[in-house]
Design a protein around this motif. Sequence first.
Motif, PDB file in Angstrom:
ATOM      1  N   UNK A   1     -78.651  32.921   3.409  1.00 16.16           N
ATOM      2  CA  UNK A   1     -79.351  33.120   5.232  1.00 16.16           C
ATOM      3  C   UNK A   1     -80.577  33.174   6.454  1.00 16.16           C
ATOM      4  N   UNK A   2     -79.556  33.333   7.241  1.00 11.52           N
ATOM      5  CA  UNK A   2     -81.598  32.850   8.511  1.00 11.52           C
ATOM      6  C   UNK A   2     -82.265  33.482   8.080  1.00 11.52           C
ATOM      7  N   UNK A   3     -83.122  32.718   8.298  1.00 11.15           N
ATOM      8  CA  UNK A   3     -84.220  33.407   8.269  1.00 11.15           C
ATOM      9  C   UNK A   3     -84.980  33.770   9.322  1.00 11.15           C
ATOM     10  N   UNK A   4     -85.969  34.432   8.683  1.00  8.76           N
ATOM     11  CA  UNK A   4     -86.985  35.381  10.007  1.00  8.76           C
ATOM     12  C   UNK A   4     -86.808  34.935  11.170  1.00  8.76           C
ATOM     13  N   UNK A   5     -87.063  34.156  11.457  1.00 12.74           N
ATOM     14  CA  UNK A   5     -87.354  33.406  12.840  1.00 12.74           C
ATOM     15  C   UNK A   5     -85.769  33.290  13.206  1.00 12.74           C
TER      16      UNK A   5
ATOM     17  N   UNK B   1     -85.358  44.134  21.345  1.00 13.28           N
ATOM     18  CA  UNK B   1     -84.278  43.666  19.896  1.00 13.28           C
ATOM     19  C   UNK B   1     -85.173  42.844  19.373  1.00 13.28           C
ATOM     20  N   UNK B   2     -85.572  41.720  20.350  1.00 13.57           N
ATOM     21  CA  UNK B   2     -86.286  41.042  19.515  1.00 13.57           C
ATOM     22  C   UNK B   2     -87.445  41.652  17.865  1.00 13.57           C
ATOM     23  N   UNK B   3     -88.433  42.841  18.773  1.00 12.54           N
ATOM     24  CA  UNK B   3     -89.142  43.736  17.741  1.00 12.54           C
ATOM     25  C   UNK B   3     -88.147  43.808  16.855  1.00 12.54           C
ATOM     26  N   UNK B   4     -87.381  44.638  17.219  1.00 11.24           N
ATOM     27  CA  UNK B   4     -86.312  45.454  15.859  1.00 11.24           C
ATOM     28  C   UNK B   4     -85.824  44.274  15.043  1.00 11.24           C
ATOM     29  N   UNK B   5     -85.557  43.275  15.456  1.00 12.60           N
ATOM     30  CA  UNK B   5     -84.712  42.386  14.514  1.00 12.60           C
ATOM     31  C   UNK B   5     -85.735  41.661  13.175  1.00 12.60           C
ATOM     32  N   UNK B   6     -87.314  41.452  14.659  1.00 15.42           N
ATOM     33  CA  UNK B   6     -88.463  41.785  13.628  1.00 15.42           C
ATOM     34  C   UNK B   6     -88.809  42.708  12.178  1.00 15.42           C
ATOM     35  N   UNK B   7     -88.469  43.740  12.273  1.00 18.90           N
ATOM     36  CA  UNK B   7     -89.193  44.965  11.609  1.00 18.90           C
ATOM     37  C   UNK B   7     -87.865  45.055  10.774  1.00 18.90           C
ATOM     38  N   UNK B   8     -86.428  44.927  10.957  1.00 16.04           N
ATOM     39  CA  UNK B   8     -85.679  44.965  10.384  1.00 16.04           C
ATOM     40  C   UNK B   8     -85.668  43.341   8.965  1.00 16.04           C
TER      41      UNK B   8
END
Length: 76
Positions: free
Chosen positions: A12-16, A68-75
């Motif tokens: 899976x892709x990393x969080x970053x 969008x980056x903040x939203x993906x970081x929360x997920x």
Amino acid sequence: MPVTVRLYRQSQPSCFDRVKMGFMMGCAVGMAAGALVGSLRLGLRGRERLGGVGKTMMQSGGTFGTFMAIGMGIRC
């Protein structure tokens, strides 16, 4: 011929990587929206209009990309 079984899983892709992809997608959508909004300004012609459209595209792309980056970081 026997069927080969793959022992390797796709990682899976990393969080970053997810945050980076969210920023890029948000930036693209924001820039498209900025192009639409920036081109609707009245009273500007030529270079003024082109500069205004570019400025609006960069601002909206950066803003929407950040959210969008903040939203993906929360997920993650």
